[in-house]
Scaffold this motif. Sequence first.
Motif, PDB file in Angstrom:
ATOM      1  N   VAL A   7       3.447   1.401  -3.653  1.00 26.23           N
ATOM      2  CA  VAL A   7       3.580   2.343  -2.594  1.00 26.23           C
ATOM      3  C   VAL A   7       4.929   2.340  -1.765  1.00 26.23           C
ATOM      4  CG1 VAL A   7       1.002   2.773  -2.435  1.00 26.23           C
ATOM      5  CG2 VAL A   7       2.353   0.952  -0.796  1.00 26.23           C
ATOM      6  N   THR A   8       5.182   3.477  -1.247  1.00 28.78           N
ATOM      7  CA  THR A   8       6.589   3.537  -0.329  1.00 28.78           C
ATOM      8  C   THR A   8       5.810   4.122   0.990  1.00 28.78           C
ATOM      9  OG1 THR A   8       7.794   4.315  -2.203  1.00 28.78           O
ATOM     10  CG2 THR A   8       8.562   4.807   0.157  1.00 28.78           C
ATOM     11  N   ILE A   9       6.384   3.465   1.960  1.00 30.84           N
ATOM     12  CA  ILE A   9       5.933   3.328   3.436  1.00 30.84           C
ATOM     13  C   ILE A   9       7.219   4.106   4.066  1.00 30.84           C
ATOM     14  CG2 ILE A   9       5.206   2.253   5.592  1.00 30.84           C
ATOM     15  CD1 ILE A   9       3.901  -0.138   3.547  1.00 30.84           C
ATOM     16  N   THR A  10       7.062   5.219   4.635  1.00 30.34           N
ATOM     17  CA  THR A  10       8.155   5.745   5.424  1.00 30.34           C
ATOM     18  C   THR A  10       7.863   5.640   6.977  1.00 30.34           C
ATOM     19  OG1 THR A  10       8.580   7.351   3.652  1.00 30.34           O
ATOM     20  CG2 THR A  10       9.564   7.835   5.636  1.00 30.34           C
ATOM     21  N   CYS A  11       8.788   4.794   7.450  1.00 27.23           N
ATOM     22  CA  CYS A  11       8.974   4.759   8.986  1.00 27.23           C
ATOM     23  C   CYS A  11       9.307   5.854   9.948  1.00 27.23           C
ATOM     24  CB  CYS A  11       9.591   3.409   9.196  1.00 27.23           C
ATOM     25  SG  CYS A  11       8.818   1.914   8.468  1.00 27.23           S
ATOM     26  N   THR A  12       8.987   5.805  10.892  1.00 23.71           N
ATOM     27  CA  THR A  12       9.631   7.148  11.877  1.00 23.71           C
ATOM     28  C   THR A  12      11.036   7.143  12.122  1.00 23.71           C
ATOM     29  OG1 THR A  12       9.119   5.533  13.941  1.00 23.71           O
ATOM     30  CG2 THR A  12       7.426   7.025  13.239  1.00 23.71           C
ATOM     31  N   ASP A  13      11.820   6.081  11.655  1.00 22.74           N
ATOM     32  CA  ASP A  13      13.267   6.235  11.785  1.00 22.74           C
ATOM     33  C   ASP A  13      13.814   6.578  10.410  1.00 22.74           C
ATOM     34  OD1 ASP A  13      12.779   3.711  10.645  1.00 22.74           O
ATOM     35  OD2 ASP A  13      14.429   2.839  11.520  1.00 22.74           O
ATOM     36  N   GLY A  14      12.925   6.702   9.374  1.00 17.63           N
ATOM     37  CA  GLY A  14      13.259   7.169   7.878  1.00 17.63           C
ATOM     38  C   GLY A  14      13.388   6.067   6.964  1.00 17.63           C
ATOM     39  N   TYR A  15      13.333   4.811   7.521  1.00 19.73           N
ATOM     40  CA  TYR A  15      13.576   3.757   6.820  1.00 19.73           C
ATOM     41  C   TYR A  15      12.335   3.741   5.800  1.00 19.73           C
ATOM     42  CZ  TYR A  15      15.339  -0.949   5.488  1.00 19.73           C
ATOM     43  OH  TYR A  15      15.759  -1.890   4.695  1.00 19.73           O
ATOM     44  N   GLY A  19       5.524  -1.564  -0.760  1.00 13.44           N
ATOM     45  CA  GLY A  19       4.027  -2.252  -0.348  1.00 13.44           C
ATOM     46  C   GLY A  19       3.515  -2.035  -1.618  1.00 13.44           C
ATOM     47  N   ARG A  20       2.410  -2.526  -1.799  1.00 13.52           N
ATOM     48  CA  ARG A  20       1.123  -2.667  -2.728  1.00 13.52           C
ATOM     49  C   ARG A  20      -0.099  -2.338  -2.080  1.00 13.52           C
ATOM     50  NH1 ARG A  20       2.498  -8.522  -6.095  1.00 13.52           N
ATOM     51  NH2 ARG A  20       4.695  -7.954  -6.616  1.00 13.52           N
ATOM     52  N   PHE A  21      -0.715  -1.544  -2.747  1.00 14.32           N
ATOM     53  CA  PHE A  21      -2.081  -0.961  -2.395  1.00 14.32           C
ATOM     54  C   PHE A  21      -3.023  -1.753  -3.699  1.00 14.32           C
ATOM     55  CE2 PHE A  21      -5.753   1.918  -2.485  1.00 14.32           C
ATOM     56  CZ  PHE A  21      -6.148   1.531  -1.324  1.00 14.32           C
ATOM     57  N   TYR A  22      -4.164  -2.343  -3.006  1.00 16.84           N
ATOM     58  CA  TYR A  22      -5.038  -2.766  -3.951  1.00 16.84           C
ATOM     59  C   TYR A  22      -6.417  -2.142  -3.679  1.00 16.84           C
ATOM     60  CZ  TYR A  22      -1.856  -6.631  -4.665  1.00 16.84           C
ATOM     61  OH  TYR A  22      -0.719  -7.606  -4.976  1.00 16.84           O
ATOM     62  N   GLN A  23      -6.739  -1.289  -4.561  1.00 17.64           N
ATOM     63  CA  GLN A  23      -8.046  -0.742  -4.208  1.00 17.64           C
ATOM     64  C   GLN A  23      -9.302  -1.540  -4.422  1.00 17.64           C
ATOM     65  OE1 GLN A  23      -8.085   3.161  -6.177  1.00 17.64           O
ATOM     66  NE2 GLN A  23      -9.948   3.847  -5.173  1.00 17.64           N
ATOM     67  N   SER A  24     -10.303  -1.411  -3.461  1.00 21.16           N
ATOM     68  CA  SER A  24     -11.629  -2.150  -3.655  1.00 21.16           C
ATOM     69  C   SER A  24     -12.064  -1.966  -5.099  1.00 21.16           C
ATOM     70  CB  SER A  24     -12.432  -1.551  -2.690  1.00 21.16           C
ATOM     71  OG  SER A  24     -13.942  -2.206  -2.940  1.00 21.16           O
ATOM     72  N   ALA A  38       4.643 -13.173   6.815  1.00 17.40           N
ATOM     73  CA  ALA A  38       5.550 -14.001   7.757  1.00 17.40           C
ATOM     74  C   ALA A  38       6.945 -13.913   7.584  1.00 17.40           C
ATOM     75  CB  ALA A  38       5.077 -15.509   7.352  1.00 17.40           C
ATOM     76  N   THR A  39       7.847 -14.438   8.571  1.00 16.81           N
ATOM     77  CA  THR A  39       9.033 -14.282   8.332  1.00 16.81           C
ATOM     78  C   THR A  39       9.398 -14.554   6.908  1.00 16.81           C
ATOM     79  OG1 THR A  39       9.238 -14.438  10.838  1.00 16.81           O
ATOM     80  CG2 THR A  39      11.056 -14.763   9.476  1.00 16.81           C
ATOM     81  N   GLY A  40      10.425 -13.558   6.307  1.00 15.36           N
ATOM     82  CA  GLY A  40      10.997 -14.169   5.125  1.00 15.36           C
ATOM     83  C   GLY A  40      10.248 -14.313   3.926  1.00 15.36           C
ATOM     84  N   ILE A  41       8.921 -14.029   4.146  1.00 15.44           N
ATOM     85  CA  ILE A  41       8.061 -14.177   2.983  1.00 15.44           C
ATOM     86  C   ILE A  41       7.823 -12.646   2.388  1.00 15.44           C
ATOM     87  CG2 ILE A  41       5.643 -14.948   2.236  1.00 15.44           C
ATOM     88  CD1 ILE A  41       7.764 -17.192   3.405  1.00 15.44           C
ATOM     89  N   THR A  42       7.759 -12.473   0.940  1.00 13.46           N
ATOM     90  CA  THR A  42       7.710 -11.217   0.353  1.00 13.46           C
ATOM     91  C   THR A  42       6.165 -10.864   0.027  1.00 13.46           C
ATOM     92  OG1 THR A  42       8.077 -12.185  -1.805  1.00 13.46           O
ATOM     93  CG2 THR A  42       9.831 -11.401  -0.496  1.00 13.46           C
ATOM     94  N   GLN A  43       5.904  -9.742  -0.263  1.00 14.85           N
ATOM     95  CA  GLN A  43       4.729  -9.032  -0.590  1.00 14.85           C
ATOM     96  C   GLN A  43       3.853  -9.875  -1.689  1.00 14.85           C
ATOM     97  OE1 GLN A  43       4.626  -5.210  -2.182  1.00 14.85           O
ATOM     98  NE2 GLN A  43       6.895  -5.347  -1.913  1.00 14.85           N
ATOM     99  N   GLY A  44       4.800 -10.363  -2.939  1.00 20.95           N
ATOM    100  CA  GLY A  44       4.300 -11.024  -3.862  1.00 20.95           C
ATOM    101  C   GLY A  44       3.410 -12.374  -3.806  1.00 20.95           C
TER     102      GLY A  44
END
Length: 284
Positions: A7-15, A19-24, A38-44
């Motif tokens: 998924v792509t998450i669009t922030c209010t400043d356009g950035y 992301g990843r969505f795991y459906q139940s 955590a700081t510097g840790i990726t979604q994987g």
Amino acid sequence: MSTFENVTITCTDGYSLSGRFYQSKQSTEQLPILICPATGITQGFYHNFSEWLSEQGFNVMVFDFRGIGQSLHGPLRESNASIQDWGQLDIPAAIDLLLNKTQQEKVTLLGHSAGGQLLGIVPNYDKVAQVISISGSTGHVKGLKGRTKRMAPVMFNLIFPVSSLIKGYGATNFLGMGENLPKNVAKQWAQFCSKPGYVINAIGKTIFDDYHSEIQCPITVYWSSDDEIATEANVKDLLRLYPNAQTDMIELSPQEHGHKAIGHMLMFKKSHQNLWSKITQTIQ
């Protein structure tokens, strides 16, 4: 076959954030879970845990903060991302997308370390029903233990300033502390941990909207007795920032759960899966 949807998450400043969505894996009335890294840790890093949660009946989303992993656009030295951006822009946008995808009104925020420390500056905090903070604390240098206590001053006062000047980013990868960091993230991390209170140290300076006292949702911190960062003193230092919230701190002992170590990072490892049901038992 992939167990998640990119998924792509669009922030209010356009950035845009990755992301990843795991459906139940089953029909559910449980609130969706937003995993904030955590700081510097990726979604994987959270894949196995996210997959397991979806098998337990939760819709789950995890993402990379701006300047990290797949949410880094362009050279790291050119990134202007900051920790306050993560709290004021990234987490709010992730909350809204997850609610939109699940058609729910609130999420459970499950934050790891920094990911569970920023709710007090999240403008849509009222969309969070509960916080489960894993190894969440202020990371105050005086409350650290062991090797981390010895290393932190060197990292904050020498490595970060020098690497930011020479390379244009905070060098953490060679220390085994996740991805290298945008220079402003490294700078704020050092500033926030230099005094008690973490992000509270930026209130009135670079952050002007403070919601800590308005938050009333339950906040539970799981921390390990062998964690050198989220020590008992630093966990208490975090929870005191939320005077009107129902807070709880649950200590995990490695030996009691059959592990040599848990520390700051291992709760999400498949080797420590026996801790996962304990973590989720407090989800309301």
